[in-house]
Design a protein around this motif. Structure first.
Motif: not given
Length: 451
Positions: A233-240, A253-258
């Motif tokens: 439902e949510i994906a989490c990516i890093s910029a470390q 954090a990226v998602t398609d859910d409002d």
């Protein structure tokens, strides 16, 4: 008289026998010494003729920031507008621009910039509804930030065993879904290794488990042609610094859910009606409906404009760098796979990998030999680590801030001989050849002693 003669003859014969035995032993000692000298001479000739390779560059090198990012960051520092909500009304902030760029690249409707991927996981768990004391399933093979985020969110981690290629053991996953009664799952794509996500989604639907994905290491990784992160439902990516995007620290954090997007935006620190300054956001009604029930807490975990400025130009070069990493990985994999004590696990066939690191398993070596190998490699410039090392933050034995499990014998055995190695973008092909030669010679130096 005859008796004395016989005695003298026996004494003389005995002396001759002893002399013969001494001569035989002397020759044996001489021959052994000559053999030892020959071995030492051969070793010396090999050492003199072909000295041990030494890697001169550090494996800890991070990707540099493109000049466009440096210039934009300097502009922001000069005008002082580093806070994401500093821009005047109608002027899009740098963080919003970065959110648009990363959402477009990964094909998501919404992206929310934060100060770290750990913060993203923490708020993702809060957004989907994890409550204090809830059990949350996750990988036993991952980085400490993942279970830390679960604990931070009030959850109790339930760790799932891994396979020899470092992905989730689906039999153990389902067994623990049933046994623990957990209704939440955080799948960690550790070092970009994707588990069988289609099968995991089926298990989640079967057992009524809600899933988020830790994509800290899997930005750019595709599953059947689709970016990682789209099963949860949510994906989490890093910029470390050691990830595909380098801002020192940061994440999305990226998602398609409002509703989930609105919660994430407000949790990060869009207090009052600052959500209106987010370019990618649901309709105002979604935010106001959430606030009407309860005003969400402000965790103040926003990304700042400096981070966004250095990230944006890196997003544009992701696919170019993926291609370079892939070619170099194959070069390194081919060389390491020839070594007798090395096995490089394969990814699942559904995966288009991003190979900014390589992992391999040491076989037919005991703990002492593995330690010696690491010391040899490090002494010759190749900084490797074992995931299961005593101080390694990826060893679940070190996660003592929560319950330390005692049912992960499979994972524990695997990580004791699993080696982690970075493949820096700043290296040339020749540097990787030297790195592989150092690994080869370090293994030989250790294993030759046991022959």
């Amino acid at each position: 008289m005859a008796t004395r003669v016989n005695i003298r003859m026996r004494v003389r014969m005995s002396s001759e026998a002893q002399s013969s035995e001494l001569t035989r032993r002397s020759k044996a000692v001489t021959n052994k010494a000559q053999r030892d000298l020959s071995v030492r001479s051969t070793t010396l000739e090999r050492s003199v003729g072909a000295p041990r390779k030494v890697l001169q560059k550090s494996l800890k090198l991070s990707d540099p920031v493109p000049e466009a990012g440096v210039q934009r960051a300097v502009e922001i520092m000069r005008n002082g507008g580093m806070f994401r909500f500093d821009n005047p009304e109608g002027v899009e902030d740098e963080v919003s621009k970065a959110e648009v760029d990363i959402a477009k690249y990964m094909d998501f409707r919404y992206a929310v910039g934060m100060n770290s991927c750990g913060s993203c996981i923490f708020l993702a768990l809060k957004a989907i509804g994890v409550q204090p004391g809830d059990k949350v399933l996750s990988n036993a093979f991952t980085f400490t930030a993942v279970p830390s985020a679960i604990i931070h969110a009030g959850g109790e981690p339930v760790y799932v065993d891994c396979e020899e290629n470092y992905i989730l053991d689906l039999h153990d996953l389902e067994a623990k879904m049933v046994f623990s009664g957990a209704k939440w799952l955080c799948v960690s794509h550790m070092r970009g290794k994707l588990s069988d996500m289609d099968a995991i989604l089926i298990l989640c639907q079967k057992h009524n488990v809600r899933m988020i994905e830790d994509c800290a290491h899997s930005l750019g990784v595709l599953w059947n042609g689709v970016h990682s992160g789209h099963h949860g439902e949510i994906a989490c990516i890093s910029a470390q610094s050691y990830k595909m995007l380098n801002s020192g620290e940061g994440g999305f954090a990226v998602t398609d859910d409002d509703e989930l997007a609105a919660k994430l935006i407000m949790y990060t620190g869009a207090y009052e009606r600052l959500y209106k300054k987010h370019t990618l956001r649901p309709a105002d009604e979604v935010f106001e409906a959430i606030k009407a029930k309860e005003i969400p807490p402000n965790y103040s975990l926003r990304m700042n404009q400096l981070c966004a400025a250095v990230i944006r130009p890196q997003i544009l070069t992701l696919e170019k760098r993926v291609a370079i990493y892939d070619r170099r990985y194959k070069q390194v994999e081919a060389q390491l796979s020839k070594l007798e004590n090395v096995v490089v696990p394969k990814q699942l066939t559904q995966v288009r990998p991003v190979c900014d690191t390589i992992q391999f398993n040491l076989v037919r070596m005991n703990a002492s030999q593995i330690d010696e190998f690491l010391a040899e490699a490090n002494a010759h410039g190749v900084q490797l680590s074992i995931f299961g090392a005593k101080e390694n933050a990826r060893n679940f034995r070190n996660w003592t801030y929560g319950p330390v499990p005692d049912d992960l014998a499979k994972t524990e055995a695997i990580i004791q001989s699993a080696v982690d190695c970075r493949l820096p973008m700043q290296f040339e092909d020749e540097d990787f050849d030297v790195m592989c030669q150092v690994i080869k010679e370090s293994l030989e130096a250790v294993m030759d002693k046991s022959c």
